[in-house]
Write a protein that holds these residues in place. Structure first.
Motif, PDB file in Angstrom:
ATOM      1  N   ARG A   1       0.830  -1.202   0.000  1.00 38.15           N
ATOM      2  CA  ARG A   1       0.000   0.000   0.000  1.00 38.15           C
ATOM      3  C   ARG A   1       0.869   1.259   0.000  1.00 38.15           C
ATOM      4  NH1 ARG A   1      -2.060   3.546   3.847  1.00 38.15           N
ATOM      5  NH2 ARG A   1      -4.106   4.408   3.338  1.00 38.15           N
ATOM      6  N   THR A   2       1.852   1.289   0.909  1.00 42.77           N
ATOM      7  CA  THR A   2       2.729   2.452   1.001  1.00 42.77           C
ATOM      8  C   THR A   2       3.481   2.684  -0.308  1.00 42.77           C
ATOM      9  OG1 THR A   2       3.077   1.815   3.285  1.00 42.77           O
ATOM     10  CG2 THR A   2       4.484   3.552   2.427  1.00 42.77           C
ATOM     11  N   ALA A   3       4.027   1.593  -0.870  1.00 44.13           N
ATOM     12  CA  ALA A   3       4.812   1.726  -2.096  1.00 44.13           C
ATOM     13  C   ALA A   3       3.947   2.229  -3.254  1.00 44.13           C
ATOM     14  CB  ALA A   3       5.454   0.391  -2.462  1.00 44.13           C
ATOM     15  N   VAL A   4       2.732   1.696  -3.365  1.00 51.60           N
ATOM     16  CA  VAL A   4       1.846   2.114  -4.452  1.00 51.60           C
ATOM     17  C   VAL A   4       1.420   3.572  -4.254  1.00 51.60           C
ATOM     18  CG1 VAL A   4      -0.406   1.743  -5.530  1.00 51.60           C
ATOM     19  CG2 VAL A   4       1.046  -0.201  -4.986  1.00 51.60           C
ATOM     20  N   LEU A   5       1.103   3.938  -3.016  1.00 49.46           N
ATOM     21  CA  LEU A   5       0.710   5.323  -2.737  1.00 49.46           C
ATOM     22  C   LEU A   5       1.832   6.281  -3.105  1.00 49.46           C
ATOM     23  CD1 LEU A   5      -1.220   5.454   0.641  1.00 49.46           C
ATOM     24  CD2 LEU A   5      -2.029   5.981  -1.654  1.00 49.46           C
ATOM     25  N   GLU A   6       3.039   5.888  -2.751  1.00 47.73           N
ATOM     26  CA  GLU A   6       4.210   6.712  -3.067  1.00 47.73           C
ATOM     27  C   GLU A   6       4.279   6.966  -4.578  1.00 47.73           C
ATOM     28  OE1 GLU A   6       6.929   7.677  -1.029  1.00 47.73           O
ATOM     29  OE2 GLU A   6       7.975   8.519  -2.765  1.00 47.73           O
ATOM     30  N   GLU A   7       4.071   5.893  -5.355  1.00 50.86           N
ATOM     31  CA  GLU A   7       4.142   6.040  -6.817  1.00 50.86           C
ATOM     32  C   GLU A   7       2.961   6.852  -7.348  1.00 50.86           C
ATOM     33  OE1 GLU A   7       6.690   5.385  -8.587  1.00 50.86           O
ATOM     34  OE2 GLU A   7       7.681   4.553  -6.838  1.00 50.86           O
ATOM     35  N   LEU A   8       1.781   6.644  -6.755  1.00 48.24           N
ATOM     36  CA  LEU A   8       0.597   7.369  -7.239  1.00 48.24           C
ATOM     37  C   LEU A   8       0.748   8.874  -7.061  1.00 48.24           C
ATOM     38  CD1 LEU A   8      -2.391   5.135  -6.078  1.00 48.24           C
ATOM     39  CD2 LEU A   8      -1.651   5.594  -8.403  1.00 48.24           C
ATOM     40  N   GLY A   9       1.612   9.279  -6.127  1.00 49.85           N
ATOM     41  CA  GLY A   9       1.811  10.704  -5.895  1.00 49.85           C
ATOM     42  C   GLY A   9       2.839  11.322  -6.832  1.00 49.85           C
ATOM     43  N   GLN A  10       3.481  10.493  -7.672  1.00 51.39           N
ATOM     44  CA  GLN A  10       4.538  11.021  -8.537  1.00 51.39           C
ATOM     45  C   GLN A  10       3.964  11.788  -9.725  1.00 51.39           C
ATOM     46  OE1 GLN A  10       7.865  10.601  -7.983  1.00 51.39           O
ATOM     47  NE2 GLN A  10       7.436   9.552  -6.065  1.00 51.39           N
ATOM     48  N   GLU A  11       4.775  12.678 -10.251  1.00 49.83           N
ATOM     49  CA  GLU A  11       4.343  13.507 -11.374  1.00 49.83           C
ATOM     50  C   GLU A  11       4.056  12.678 -12.629  1.00 49.83           C
ATOM     51  OE1 GLU A  11       4.341  17.252 -12.473  1.00 49.83           O
ATOM     52  OE2 GLU A  11       3.196  16.870 -10.650  1.00 49.83           O
ATOM     53  N   TYR A  12       4.772  11.555 -12.790  1.00 47.78           N
ATOM     54  CA  TYR A  12       4.574  10.817 -14.038  1.00 47.78           C
ATOM     55  C   TYR A  12       3.176  10.209 -14.126  1.00 47.78           C
ATOM     56  CZ  TYR A  12       5.531   6.331 -11.703  1.00 47.78           C
ATOM     57  OH  TYR A  12       5.493   5.236 -10.881  1.00 47.78           O
ATOM     58  N   ILE A  13       2.515  10.083 -12.985  1.00 42.95           N
ATOM     59  CA  ILE A  13       1.118   9.629 -13.001  1.00 42.95           C
ATOM     60  C   ILE A  13       0.244  10.718 -13.626  1.00 42.95           C
ATOM     61  CG2 ILE A  13      -0.827   8.869 -11.584  1.00 42.95           C
ATOM     62  CD1 ILE A  13       1.491   6.930 -11.586  1.00 42.95           C
ATOM     63  N   THR A  14       0.456  11.973 -13.178  1.00 34.79           N
ATOM     64  CA  THR A  14      -0.249  13.099 -13.797  1.00 34.79           C
ATOM     65  C   THR A  14       0.038  13.110 -15.288  1.00 34.79           C
ATOM     66  OG1 THR A  14       0.315  14.293 -11.785  1.00 34.79           O
ATOM     67  CG2 THR A  14      -0.687  15.570 -13.566  1.00 34.79           C
ATOM     68  N   GLY A  15       1.310  12.898 -15.642  1.00 29.64           N
ATOM     69  CA  GLY A  15       1.699  12.876 -17.052  1.00 29.64           C
ATOM     70  C   GLY A  15       0.902  11.839 -17.825  1.00 29.64           C
ATOM     71  N   ALA A  16       0.796  10.643 -17.267  1.00 24.71           N
ATOM     72  CA  ALA A  16       0.082   9.570 -17.963  1.00 24.71           C
ATOM     73  C   ALA A  16      -1.402   9.901 -18.080  1.00 24.71           C
ATOM     74  CB  ALA A  16       0.280   8.248 -17.227  1.00 24.71           C
TER      75      ALA A  16
END
Lengths: 313, 262
Positions: free
Chosen positions: A198-213
């Motif tokens: 959960r923590t690892a996925v949340l960390e990634e979901l907060g990254q800018e590249y998610i907004t980019g995608a």
């Protein structure tokens, strides 16, 4: 990882192994209880002082500490880990005997744990602070809080004794005997790992590249599978490595509860019997294992994370 | 009218960050939003494409794009709109790409997400687009990871990706702020060229009023979440009405008594 680094790591491993073996050897030496008495007591007869002295000399236990240690060390360097007092066979053979049980249990527990924790962790992160997340976190909190020997006993009582779904007696490696210990281990590990996923996925979901995608018009499920998960895997692999190392060392408590013939049970027995060579062999195995897995994890990173491969750091 | 934003307000939690923003944009027009950091200019364009961070939400107003209110879009409609008809370029195009995948693979994945092209066709389109942004060695760039490129190259890749479907609207969030002055000018020029060819309308957010003056037809000046001045760029530069705009213009460095703005 570059060759120079690898050689460096291997040398570090040798030094660590030396230290670990010296430390356990001294601790065993200092601990109360005499292996010779333990050994002869089993026969349940009164033994004369002479027999004790004779056995002691036979095992080399009458020598001073450093002589004993160096004898053991030179043996190990030549590939001979000595004879197990209690099993009356070479230590390597004894370890080899218990290894399959531990391997099988470790593999099945790891797979079950991943099957539970990865989906739960992802769902928990995606539905953060919504009912499903609270539910999963609640369950995982419960799982972390329950001691695994207790879970094991409850499972034995309910599924084994009351419902008679699985055999209670262990003693051999077979599928139906493996279900309960697997479940017990998987519950304990999955509870922890779900939170880490959960923590690892949340960390990634907060990254800018998610907004980019998202801006590029990808639907959430594709972002999750193709971008979030591969990135979230990186920190999770380290944790998985530690878990697997812990499992391969043999999980003494669980193996005792289910009388599962693995390394953990063997180690407990060896300690009880003051079986120095066997304990030493076991500790050496654990140390090699942990360092080996850590090395594998680090090497795998250089393949999984291009920033490490090319960055040269 | 391509885009019409009326009475837009955006809140983060309880705090209203942007209040009553009105703007409109015709096909091919360039609008610049200037203001200091924290003035809410980035929030405005992020709200338009529905990508406000975490706590942010549109708390009032309308956003009409080609006559449709975007605030009523479903998830599927967003996915169809974003990346094809409306796209965005960020301050660091490297950080909006997956760090552990090659640029080529992400570019191709993006092209194929919105078109029925084959792998081969997509590769060709992607490389053509990179060449259009004057990137040398396109094959190498396709094989690179985002972190391996320089800032200027990354921004060019960002623009190339944003323009591949010839969008009607390009939102640019400080697209050149992270670059040195020479590269800034080049990237801005190249971006303008492509947009003019495709008749793409641009909203550029920048704190660099020089870039804004060079690029835009219309100008909006924002301060503390509100518009303080709006109009034709030439008019505002020549005859600023608000104190704040005057201060911004005065802050532009002058060389030899000549301002870079005009």
């Amino acid at each position: 990882m570059k060759r120079k680094e690898l050689v460096h790591r291997l040398m570090q491993m040798v030094i660590t192994l030396f230290g670990v073996s010296l430390l356990t050897f001294s601790l065993m030496y200092l601990s109360p209880g005499d292996p010779v008495e333990m050994l002869l007591e089993v026969a349940d007869t009164i033994v004369s002082e002479e027999t004790i002295a004779e056995t002691r000399a036979q095992l080399g236990l009458d020598k001073p500490f450093h002589v004993q240690y160096f004898r053991w060390l030179t043996g190990v360097l030549q590939g001979d880990m000595g004879m197990s007092y209690s099993a009356k066979m070479p230590v390597a053979d004894r370890l080899w005997q218990s290894l399959p049980g531990t391997l099988v249990l470790a593999a099945s527990a790891t797979v079950t744990m991943l099957l539970i924790s990865v989906p739960c962790g992802i769902l928990s992160a995606v539905y953060r602070n919504r009912p499903l997340d609270y539910f999963i976190r609640g369950i995982s909190f419960l799982g972390v809080s329950m001691p695994s020997f207790w879970v094991g006993l409850i499972l034995l009582y309910v599924l084994g004794l009351k419902l008679r779904l699985f055999p209670i007696a262990g003693g051999e490696v077979s599928f139906d005997r493996m279900v309960l210990p697997t479940l017990t281990l998987a519950i304990a590990m999955a509870a922890k790992y779900t939170r880490q996923v959960r923590t690892a996925v949340l960390e990634e979901l907060g990254q800018e590249y998610i907004t980019g995608a998202r801006i590029r018009g990808f639907p959430m499920h594709k972002i999750l599978w193709r971008h979030v998960l591969p990135n979230a895997c990186l920190p999770l692999i380290t944790l998985l490595g530690l878990q697997i190392g812990w499992l391969l060392g043999g999980v003494a408590v669980i193996e005792m509860v289910f009388s599962w013939p693995g390394l953990g049970k063997m180690a407990v027995h060896a300690i009880e019997m003051r079986d120095y060579p066997l304990v030493q062999g076991f500790v050496l195995w654990i140390a090699v294992l942990y360092m080996g897995i850590n090395l594998l994890v680090d090497i795998s990173y250089t393949y999984l994370d291009p920033r490490l491969k090319k960055g040269g750091c | 009218m391509l885009l019409e934003v009326s009475e837009l307000s955006v809140s983060y939690g309880e705090r209203e960050i942007v209040r009553n923003v009105n703007l409109s944009l015709d096909e091919g027009e360039v609008l610049a939003i200037v203001g200091e950091s924290g003035s809410g200019k980035t929030t405005v364009i992020r709200a338009i494409l529905g990508c406000l961070p975490h706590e942010g939400r549109v708390s009032g107003g309308k956003i009409l794009f080609e006559g449709r209110n975007l605030l009523e879009n479903t998830t599927t409609e967003w996915c169809r709109l974003c990346g094809t008809k409306a796209t965005m370029v960020f301050q660091d195009s490297g950080s909006i790409l997956d760090p552990i995948r090659r640029i080529g693979s992400q570019f191709i994945e993006y092209i194929r997400e919105h078109s029925p092209m084959t792998q081969k066709e997509a590769v060709k389109v992607a490389e053509d687009m990179l060449r259009k942004m004057h990137l040398p060695n396109t094959e190498n760039i396709m094989k690179s990871y985002p972190f391996e490129l320089s800032g200027g190259m990354r921004q060019r890749v960002g623009v190339a990706m944003a323009m591949v479907f010839k969008p009607r609207l390009l939102l640019a969030d400080e697209p050149t702020s992270a670059l040195d002055v020479t590269t800034q000018a080049q990237v801005v020029k190249e971006m303008m060229e492509i947009c003019q060819q495709d008749k793409t309308a641009i909203i550029i957010v920048t704190h660099n009023i020089g870039v804004a003056a060079y690029m835009s037809d219309k100008l909006i000046v924002m301060q503390a979440g509100e518009i303080v001045e709006a109009g034709r760029t030439n008019d505002i530069i020549a005859r600023p009405q608000s104190m704040y705009t005057k201060e911004l213009l005065d802050a532009v460095p002058q060389v030899g008594g000549k301002s870079y703005v005009s």
